[in-house]
Design a protein around this motif. Structure first.
Motif, PDB file in Angstrom:
ATOM      1  N   ARG A 172       1.816  43.932 -33.704  1.00 22.76           N
ATOM      2  CA  ARG A 172       2.554  44.559 -34.568  1.00 22.76           C
ATOM      3  C   ARG A 172       2.270  43.631 -36.109  1.00 22.76           C
ATOM      4  O   ARG A 172       1.836  44.105 -36.941  1.00 22.76           O
ATOM      5  CB  ARG A 172       3.908  44.789 -34.695  1.00 22.76           C
ATOM      6  CG  ARG A 172       4.670  45.247 -35.824  1.00 22.76           C
ATOM      7  CD  ARG A 172       6.104  45.441 -35.292  1.00 22.76           C
ATOM      8  NE  ARG A 172       6.685  46.091 -36.462  1.00 22.76           N
ATOM      9  CZ  ARG A 172       8.079  45.824 -37.034  1.00 22.76           C
ATOM     10  NH1 ARG A 172       8.736  45.103 -36.427  1.00 22.76           N
ATOM     11  NH2 ARG A 172       8.681  46.513 -37.824  1.00 22.76           N
ATOM     12  N   ALA A 173       2.439  42.372 -35.827  1.00 21.37           N
ATOM     13  CA  ALA A 173       2.046  41.256 -36.812  1.00 21.37           C
ATOM     14  C   ALA A 173       0.652  41.463 -37.334  1.00 21.37           C
ATOM     15  O   ALA A 173       0.314  41.140 -38.602  1.00 21.37           O
ATOM     16  CB  ALA A 173       2.368  39.812 -36.358  1.00 21.37           C
ATOM     17  N   ALA A 174      -0.180  41.474 -36.376  1.00 25.23           N
ATOM     18  CA  ALA A 174      -1.545  41.415 -36.804  1.00 25.23           C
ATOM     19  C   ALA A 174      -2.082  42.610 -37.354  1.00 25.23           C
ATOM     20  O   ALA A 174      -2.860  42.681 -38.582  1.00 25.23           O
ATOM     21  CB  ALA A 174      -2.553  41.588 -35.430  1.00 25.23           C
ATOM     22  N   ALA A 175      -1.349  44.062 -37.108  1.00 24.69           N
ATOM     23  CA  ALA A 175      -1.447  45.312 -38.047  1.00 24.69           C
ATOM     24  C   ALA A 175      -1.026  45.107 -39.349  1.00 24.69           C
ATOM     25  O   ALA A 175      -1.429  45.649 -40.305  1.00 24.69           O
ATOM     26  CB  ALA A 175      -0.765  46.380 -37.074  1.00 24.69           C
ATOM     27  N   ALA A 176      -0.075  44.150 -39.634  1.00 26.07           N
ATOM     28  CA  ALA A 176       0.566  44.113 -40.616  1.00 26.07           C
ATOM     29  C   ALA A 176       0.014  43.235 -41.703  1.00 26.07           C
ATOM     30  O   ALA A 176       0.223  42.940 -42.805  1.00 26.07           O
ATOM     31  CB  ALA A 176       2.196  43.504 -40.680  1.00 26.07           C
TER      32      ALA A 176
ATOM     33  N   PRO B 222      -3.749  42.718 -42.183  1.00 24.89           N
ATOM     34  CA  PRO B 222      -5.379  42.999 -41.817  1.00 24.89           C
ATOM     35  C   PRO B 222      -6.057  41.849 -42.794  1.00 24.89           C
ATOM     36  O   PRO B 222      -7.068  41.721 -42.422  1.00 24.89           O
ATOM     37  CB  PRO B 222      -5.423  44.423 -42.489  1.00 24.89           C
ATOM     38  CG  PRO B 222      -4.163  44.728 -43.424  1.00 24.89           C
ATOM     39  CD  PRO B 222      -3.033  43.936 -42.596  1.00 24.89           C
ATOM     40  N   ASP B 223      -5.433  41.407 -43.859  1.00 31.28           N
ATOM     41  CA  ASP B 223      -6.357  40.323 -44.623  1.00 31.28           C
ATOM     42  C   ASP B 223      -6.554  39.268 -43.743  1.00 31.28           C
ATOM     43  O   ASP B 223      -7.570  38.525 -44.529  1.00 31.28           O
ATOM     44  CB  ASP B 223      -5.407  40.015 -45.848  1.00 31.28           C
ATOM     45  CG  ASP B 223      -5.392  41.250 -47.004  1.00 31.28           C
ATOM     46  OD1 ASP B 223      -6.334  42.244 -46.686  1.00 31.28           O
ATOM     47  OD2 ASP B 223      -4.449  41.289 -47.793  1.00 31.28           O
ATOM     48  N   LEU B 224      -5.915  38.944 -42.875  1.00 35.72           N
ATOM     49  CA  LEU B 224      -6.210  37.697 -42.054  1.00 35.72           C
ATOM     50  C   LEU B 224      -7.720  37.867 -41.436  1.00 35.72           C
ATOM     51  O   LEU B 224      -8.198  36.855 -41.109  1.00 35.72           O
ATOM     52  CB  LEU B 224      -5.265  37.631 -40.898  1.00 35.72           C
ATOM     53  CG  LEU B 224      -3.769  36.869 -41.406  1.00 35.72           C
ATOM     54  CD1 LEU B 224      -3.128  37.046 -40.135  1.00 35.72           C
ATOM     55  CD2 LEU B 224      -3.999  35.731 -42.101  1.00 35.72           C
ATOM     56  N   GLY B 225      -8.157  39.138 -41.606  1.00 35.47           N
ATOM     57  CA  GLY B 225      -9.450  39.234 -40.832  1.00 35.47           C
ATOM     58  C   GLY B 225      -9.706  38.913 -39.520  1.00 35.47           C
ATOM     59  O   GLY B 225     -10.662  38.355 -39.133  1.00 35.47           O
ATOM     60  N   LEU B 226      -8.475  38.967 -38.417  1.00 34.91           N
ATOM     61  CA  LEU B 226      -8.779  38.825 -37.294  1.00 34.91           C
ATOM     62  C   LEU B 226      -9.844  39.252 -36.237  1.00 34.91           C
ATOM     63  O   LEU B 226      -9.784  40.729 -36.412  1.00 34.91           O
ATOM     64  CB  LEU B 226      -7.225  38.758 -36.459  1.00 34.91           C
ATOM     65  CG  LEU B 226      -6.217  38.135 -37.068  1.00 34.91           C
ATOM     66  CD1 LEU B 226      -4.762  38.458 -36.535  1.00 34.91           C
ATOM     67  CD2 LEU B 226      -6.411  36.550 -37.032  1.00 34.91           C
ATOM     68  N   ASP B 227     -10.408  38.626 -35.838  1.00 34.54           N
ATOM     69  CA  ASP B 227     -11.495  39.458 -34.866  1.00 34.54           C
ATOM     70  C   ASP B 227     -10.749  39.934 -33.549  1.00 34.54           C
ATOM     71  O   ASP B 227     -10.264  39.099 -32.895  1.00 34.54           O
ATOM     72  CB  ASP B 227     -12.657  38.300 -34.492  1.00 34.54           C
ATOM     73  CG  ASP B 227     -13.614  38.798 -33.478  1.00 34.54           C
ATOM     74  OD1 ASP B 227     -13.542  39.116 -32.307  1.00 34.54           O
ATOM     75  OD2 ASP B 227     -14.801  39.110 -34.101  1.00 34.54           O
TER      76      ASP B 227
END
Length: 197
Positions: A164-168, A170-175
């Motif tokens: 949920r945190a990753a979806a919130a 997106p600018d982190l650009g997580l692979d």
């Protein structure tokens, strides 16, 4: 004044109508985003009247919650089946992958659906999914660890919270592949710690 009781689908036709509404909602989320999503657009895309839509749902938030619940239930059932079929620690990756891929769509769509699901946690929906998960594996999964209510809570909520945190953000650009590796590492370490406790 109390809100009117919504209809519960009892026939195949009603189920088909519900499916059309939920599918249309997902399609519109993907195409136009949450800010442009309206019940009128949903009804039009689903091929139903706005009155029919309101027979089953109180509004847009109820529909989003239903989409999220349906997807969460499918993921929950897939994970339960994985644990029943492959209870060894190696199944952690399959479980993480099911969680990562279970909520489909763009990052923005996933965020909307996560938010809708978490909003429903006030009504006990997450607790319901947690209890349904435990009930579905009880006596069927031969796990290498003993699950307490607390450890089961951590196992079922840690990855979801991080996704949920990753979806919130997106600018982190997580692979996605590297994120999967990190989530697996975290969960395998936790499961290994439980096995030696």
């Amino acid at each position: 004044m109390a809100e009117r009781q919504r209809r519960t689908p009892r026939q195949a036709r009603a189920e088909s109508t519900i499916d059309a509404i939920l599918d249309a909602t997902f399609q519109l989320l993907e195409a136009d985003g949450a800010t442009r999503l309206t019940t009128n657009h949903i009804a039009e895309r689903a091929g139903v009247s706005i009155g029919t839509l309101y027979q089953y749902f109180g509004g847009k938030q109820d529909i989003l919650a239903a989409v999220a619940q349906r997807r969460a239930a499918a993921v929950r059932d897939a994970i339960a089946q994985t644990l029943i079929d492959r209870p060894e620690i190696g199944s952690v990756r399959a479980i993480v992958r099911a969680l990562m891929n279970g909520v489909e769509g763009s990052p923005a769509t996933r965020q909307v659906l996560f938010d809708a699901l978490f909003r429903q946690s006030q009504d006990g929906m997450l607790a319901h999914h947690h209890q349904a998960f435990l009930a579905s594996i009880a006596g069927r999964a031969r796990l290498e660890i003993a699950l307490t209510n607390e450890s089961a809570f951590v196992l079922t909520h840690a990855v979801i919270g991080l996704l949920r945190a990753a979806a919130a953000e997106p600018d982190l650009g997580l692979d996605p592949a590297l994120l999967e590796d990190e989530l697996v590492r975290m969960m395998e370490a936790y499961v290994a710690a439980l096995a030696t406790a």
